[in-house]
Write an enzyme that holds these catalytic residues in place. Structure first.
Site, mmCIF file in Angstrom:
data_model
loop_
_atom_site.group_PDB
_atom_site.id
_atom_site.type_symbol
_atom_site.label_atom_id
_atom_site.label_comp_id
_atom_site.label_asym_id
_atom_site.label_seq_id
_atom_site.Cartn_x
_atom_site.Cartn_y
_atom_site.Cartn_z
ATOM 1 N N ASP A 1 -4.424 56.712 68.887
ATOM 2 C CA ASP A 1 -3.894 57.702 67.935
ATOM 3 C C ASP A 1 -3.377 58.913 68.690
ATOM 4 O O ASP A 1 -3.856 59.211 69.783
ATOM 5 C CB ASP A 1 -4.998 58.280 67.029
ATOM 6 C CG ASP A 1 -5.810 57.255 66.321
ATOM 7 O OD1 ASP A 1 -5.323 56.146 66.147
ATOM 8 O OD2 ASP A 1 -6.949 57.602 65.941
HETATM 9 N N1 URA Z 1 -10.139 54.005 67.170
HETATM 10 C C1 URA Z 1 -9.567 55.065 66.600
HETATM 11 O O1 URA Z 1 -9.976 55.511 65.533
HETATM 12 N N2 URA Z 1 -8.533 55.643 67.217
HETATM 13 C C2 URA Z 1 -8.042 55.227 68.399
HETATM 14 O O2 URA Z 1 -7.097 55.810 68.923
HETATM 15 C C3 URA Z 1 -8.651 54.104 68.988
HETATM 16 C C4 URA Z 1 -9.706 53.509 68.350
#
Ligand code: URA
Length: 246
Positions: free
Chosen positions: A113
């Site tokens: 993310d």
């Molecule tokens: N889980 C998440 O919530 N975000 C990420 O970027 C990776 C795993």
């Protein structure tokens, strides 16, 4: 031994983002392409695409970039996006500008993310990429999560159960491993890559992830002290470690 592929120099350099074939011919004329210490006069000349080529060829005085099959380990900073489709700064902006024009293109191996930091691989090797993200491989991914509220104590058992359901999904999560670091900090190892998985797991137990950082992928760990935004090229042994225990 298999037959080594060859390429015209102008075609090779163009596919590596150095410029058009016409520009490569112009660069050669100006003495900017050197192979084994000799200025290349004819960019139509073919070269063998052997791993030592970058050490033998220079472009404008700098060693040739790595050939196709590169794997980059990046310490993704918070605030950068893995997808070209979204707005704002991209992780691709951290790499040399001409690499955006490489063919095959360099892609992120899965995604983190925008607000997640840490270990991210990028590669132009599509087969490798798919091997790493394939759900069948169960490559372990370990995240360090800082939480808004103290954990209640039941999270570890639920995450490990293999029966936990995320909202809007029909298939339970595979068992995940929680290591409690403090009341509000944990290491969570998952083997899937569902959308916002770690954040949604903690949300499902009434908590909220304030900061999330990926520390390892399989047996590959982010090097200690690596600055956010820094990257390195991985050798074959480091790439192989992704598929080891973790
Ligand atoms: N889980 C998440 O919530 N975000 C990420 O970027 C990776 C795993």
């Amino acid at each position: 031994m298999g037959k080594v592929a060859t390429s015209r120099i102008d075609r090779l350099l163009s596919s590596m983002g150095y410029g058009s074939r016409t520009e490569m011919a112009r660069l050669a004329k100006a003495g900017g392409i050197v192979l084994d210490g000799v200025e290349v006069a004819d960019v139509g000349q073919r070269v063998a695409l052997t791993p030592d080529l970058p050490a033998r060829m220079s472009i404008d005085g700098a060693a040739l970039d790595p050939l196709v099959g590169l794997v980059i380990l990046l310490n993704k900073p918070v605030g950068m996006t893995c997808s070209h489709k979204e707005q704002g700064p991209l992780v691709h902006d951290l790499l040399p500008r001409r690499w955006r024009a490489r063919d095959p293109a360099i892609s992120t191996v899965g995604r983190l993310d925008k607000q997640t930091s840490g270990l991210l691989l990028m590669t132009d090797d599509g087969a490798l990429l798919h091997r790493i993200i394939s759900p069948k491989r169960h490559v372990r991914k370990t995240y360090r999560a800082r939480l808004a509220r103290p954990m209640s104590g039941g999270e570890g058992a639920l995450f490990a159960s293999g029966t936990m359901m995320l909202e809007g999904e029909t298939k339970p999560l595979l068992p995940a491993e929680l290591v409690v670091v403090s009341e509000t900090e944990a290491l969570l190892t998952v083997t899937e890559g569902r959308y916002h998985q770690v954040r949604r797991m903690f949300a499902a137990v009434g908590n909220h992830v304030e900061a999330l950082h990926r520390e390892s992928l399989g047996g590959l760990t982010l090097p200690e002290g690596m600055a956010a935004g820094a990257w390195v090229l991985l050798d074959a042994a480091a790439v192989a470690s992704v598929f080891e225990g973790g």
